[in-house]
Structures are given as structure tokens and as C-alpha cells.
Design a protein around this motif. Structure first.
Motif, PDB file in Angstrom:
ATOM      1  N   ALA A 114      -8.997 -13.588  -5.640  1.00 17.31           N
ATOM      2  CA  ALA A 114      -8.005 -12.521  -5.497  1.00 17.31           C
ATOM      3  C   ALA A 114      -7.428 -12.500  -4.086  1.00 17.31           C
ATOM      4  O   ALA A 114      -6.224 -12.315  -3.906  1.00 17.31           O
ATOM      5  CB  ALA A 114      -8.629 -11.174  -5.841  1.00 17.31           C
ATOM      6  N   ASN A 118      -3.586 -13.218  -3.311  1.00 20.21           N
ATOM      7  CA  ASN A 118      -2.825 -12.218  -2.565  1.00 20.21           C
ATOM      8  C   ASN A 118      -2.047 -12.890  -1.435  1.00 20.21           C
ATOM      9  O   ASN A 118      -0.893 -12.550  -1.192  1.00 20.21           O
ATOM     10  CB  ASN A 118      -3.756 -11.136  -2.024  1.00 20.21           C
ATOM     11  CG  ASN A 118      -2.996 -10.003  -1.384  1.00 20.21           C
ATOM     12  OD1 ASN A 118      -2.022  -9.513  -1.922  1.00 20.21           O
ATOM     13  ND2 ASN A 118      -3.452  -9.592  -0.206  1.00 20.21           N
ATOM     14  N   LEU A 123      -0.948 -12.001  -6.701  1.00 15.88           N
ATOM     15  CA  LEU A 123      -2.080 -11.133  -7.025  1.00 15.88           C
ATOM     16  C   LEU A 123      -2.024 -10.641  -8.472  1.00 15.88           C
ATOM     17  O   LEU A 123      -3.050 -10.376  -9.076  1.00 15.88           O
ATOM     18  CB  LEU A 123      -2.144  -9.953  -6.054  1.00 15.88           C
ATOM     19  CG  LEU A 123      -3.387  -9.069  -6.152  1.00 15.88           C
ATOM     20  CD1 LEU A 123      -4.658  -9.895  -5.936  1.00 15.88           C
ATOM     21  CD2 LEU A 123      -3.324  -7.949  -5.150  1.00 15.88           C
ATOM     22  N   ASN A 124      -0.837 -10.558  -9.052  1.00 14.49           N
ATOM     23  CA  ASN A 124      -0.712 -10.094 -10.438  1.00 14.49           C
ATOM     24  C   ASN A 124      -1.373 -11.053 -11.434  1.00 14.49           C
ATOM     25  O   ASN A 124      -1.651 -10.672 -12.564  1.00 14.49           O
ATOM     26  CB  ASN A 124       0.754  -9.878 -10.804  1.00 14.49           C
ATOM     27  CG  ASN A 124       1.586 -11.142 -10.642  1.00 14.49           C
ATOM     28  OD1 ASN A 124       1.222 -12.056  -9.907  1.00 14.49           O
ATOM     29  ND2 ASN A 124       2.725 -11.167 -11.307  1.00 14.49           N
ATOM     30  N   TYR A 170     -11.463  -6.889  -9.143  1.00 11.26           N
ATOM     31  CA  TYR A 170     -11.291  -5.432  -9.078  1.00 11.26           C
ATOM     32  C   TYR A 170     -11.640  -4.906  -7.683  1.00 11.26           C
ATOM     33  O   TYR A 170     -10.910  -4.084  -7.127  1.00 11.26           O
ATOM     34  CB  TYR A 170     -12.166  -4.745 -10.125  1.00 11.26           C
ATOM     35  CG  TYR A 170     -12.156  -3.250  -9.982  1.00 11.26           C
ATOM     36  CD1 TYR A 170     -11.089  -2.501 -10.455  1.00 11.26           C
ATOM     37  CD2 TYR A 170     -13.200  -2.583  -9.336  1.00 11.26           C
ATOM     38  CE1 TYR A 170     -11.059  -1.126 -10.296  1.00 11.26           C
ATOM     39  CE2 TYR A 170     -13.173  -1.217  -9.177  1.00 11.26           C
ATOM     40  CZ  TYR A 170     -12.103  -0.486  -9.655  1.00 11.26           C
ATOM     41  OH  TYR A 170     -12.080   0.878  -9.488  1.00 11.26           O
ATOM     42  N   ASN A 173      -8.882  -5.743  -5.280  1.00 11.11           N
ATOM     43  CA  ASN A 173      -7.733  -4.858  -5.500  1.00 11.11           C
ATOM     44  C   ASN A 173      -7.986  -3.479  -4.901  1.00 11.11           C
ATOM     45  O   ASN A 173      -7.104  -2.900  -4.264  1.00 11.11           O
ATOM     46  CB  ASN A 173      -7.412  -4.743  -6.987  1.00 11.11           C
ATOM     47  CG  ASN A 173      -6.684  -5.950  -7.512  1.00 11.11           C
ATOM     48  OD1 ASN A 173      -6.010  -6.658  -6.771  1.00 11.11           O
ATOM     49  ND2 ASN A 173      -6.829  -6.207  -8.798  1.00 11.11           N
ATOM     50  N   ASN A 176      -7.861  -3.897  -1.167  1.00 12.40           N
ATOM     51  CA  ASN A 176      -6.488  -4.147  -0.739  1.00 12.40           C
ATOM     52  C   ASN A 176      -5.665  -2.856  -0.746  1.00 12.40           C
ATOM     53  O   ASN A 176      -4.938  -2.573   0.208  1.00 12.40           O
ATOM     54  CB  ASN A 176      -5.852  -5.198  -1.657  1.00 12.40           C
ATOM     55  CG  ASN A 176      -4.488  -5.640  -1.184  1.00 12.40           C
ATOM     56  OD1 ASN A 176      -4.242  -5.780   0.000  1.00 12.40           O
ATOM     57  ND2 ASN A 176      -3.598  -5.858  -2.127  1.00 12.40           N
ATOM     58  N   GLU A 177      -5.788  -2.067  -1.794  1.00 10.74           N
ATOM     59  CA  GLU A 177      -5.004  -0.835  -1.902  1.00 10.74           C
ATOM     60  C   GLU A 177      -5.486   0.254  -0.950  1.00 10.74           C
ATOM     61  O   GLU A 177      -4.681   1.015  -0.421  1.00 10.74           O
ATOM     62  CB  GLU A 177      -5.050  -0.312  -3.334  1.00 10.74           C
ATOM     63  CG  GLU A 177      -4.316  -1.187  -4.320  1.00 10.74           C
ATOM     64  CD  GLU A 177      -4.557  -0.773  -5.760  1.00 10.74           C
ATOM     65  OE1 GLU A 177      -5.220   0.262  -5.991  1.00 10.74           O
ATOM     66  OE2 GLU A 177      -4.090  -1.497  -6.653  1.00 10.74           O
TER      67      GLU A 177
END
Length: 185
Positions: A114, A118, A123-124, A170, A173, A176-177
């Protein structure tokens, strides 16, 4: 019955893995800069290679592969294709440890994939690619165990290793967020 583990193996393995993950997650992006250069995935090439070697070393050990009929007939039983079959009859601390180990084994791989995706602005696609690579790695490892007299390939391990790689995606993500995007200038 031919393998054993003690509490020191469990503690040192998981504490080491989780300590590294927690330290990595707690590092703020502004601390990744030193004299204008950014720490990127290529800086982790050696640890990633060591991790991959460890995965295959541990998956293929004790390296006494055999093509003898009795080894293959022992390991080619349909019960190994039934998820959780080994846990129906006996549930012990070893079984729980084995499930957790399988689950967390490929989690760093999903995280690394991931992170790399990214950087590639893809990343999608991380969940799909992590699923395929996690499934491939777990099938190679568990499939090779068909030829080991002291090991058995099990579909439960394939499922849990693949789910672990997805958990790694996960976690990236989430990281990252909640950390990377908030700390960007």
C-alpha cells in the motif's frame, strides 16, 4: 507434534513486530525530513528483503522436501481443504497462536504494498493487488508444505495470511488518512 514453541518465542516475535509498527506509525512526517531529503520506501529495501527472506525461510523450513508417496498421501487429505478443520477437535493455546501467526504474517507485506502503491499514485488498487500477492505468497508457502513430512499445508492458513495482507493495506490507509495527510503542509 514435531514442532514446539515457548512463551519467549511468542513474546519476542510479536513484541518486536508490533514495536516496529507502532514506532513507524508514531513518527510524524515532518520528522522524516533531514536536510531537505525525504525518507522513501527505497530506504527500507534491506529490511523488506530480510522480511521476505524470513517469510519464505519460516514457511519452507525444515527444508526436508520429499516426493515419496507416503509424504504426499499424508498431506493430500481433503480435511486440509476444510477451513478450521484442525480446530474442530482440539482448541488449544497452540491453535490460537498458529491462527494469530498466520493472520499477522503477511500484514507487513500488505502495508508495504500500500505504501508503494501510494507513492505510485495507485492506492485505489491496493486491496486488489494485496489480495492477489497475499494469496499467491500463502499458496506458495502452504503448497510447498505438501512436500514436507513434518508440515501440512492448510487452507485456513491461506485464508488467514491473505486476510493479514489485506489488514496491512487497511492499516496503511488509516495511517495515511490520519497522520500523513494531516501533517502535509
Amino acid at each position: 507434534k514435531s514442532r514446539f514453541s515457548d512463551v519467549n518465542d511468542i513474546i519476542s516475535g510479536y513484541l518486536g513486530a508490533w514495536s516496529g509498527a507502532i514506532i513507524f506509525l508514531l513518527v510524524k512526517k515532518k520528522e522524516w525530513f533531514h536536510n531537505g531529503s525525504k525518507i522513501v520506501l527505497r530506504h527500507f529495501t534491506v529490511p523488506i528483503m530480510i522480511y521476505l527472506i524470513y517469510i519464505f525461510y519460516k514457511g519452507f523450513s525444515p527444508f526436508n522436501f520429499s516426493l515419496q508417496h507416503d509424504v504426499l498421501s499424508l498431506n493430500l487429505k481433503t480435511r486440509y481443504l476444510v477451513p478450521f478443520y484442525a480446530y474442530y477437535k482440539v482448541t488449544s493455546l497452540w491453535n490460537i497462536y498458529d491462527l494469530l501467526e498466520s493472520f499477522f504474517w503477511l500484514m507487513p507485506l500488505g502495508f508495504i504494498l500500500a505504501y508503494w502503491l501510494n507513492e505510485q499514485k495507485r492506492l485505489n488498487q491496493a486491496y486488489q493487488i494485496s489480495f492477489v500477492i497475499g494469496l499467491l505468497f500463502s499458496l506458495i508457502i502452504e503448497g510447498s508444505q505438501l512436500f514436507l513430512p513434518t508440515r501440512t499445508g492448510d487452507i485456513t492458513d491461506v485464508i488467514f495470511m491473505t486476510m493479514g495482507s489485506l489488514l496491512g493495506v487497511y492499516l496503511f490507509n488509516y495511517y495515511n488518512e490520519n497522520y500523513l495527510q494531516k501533517s502535509e503542509p
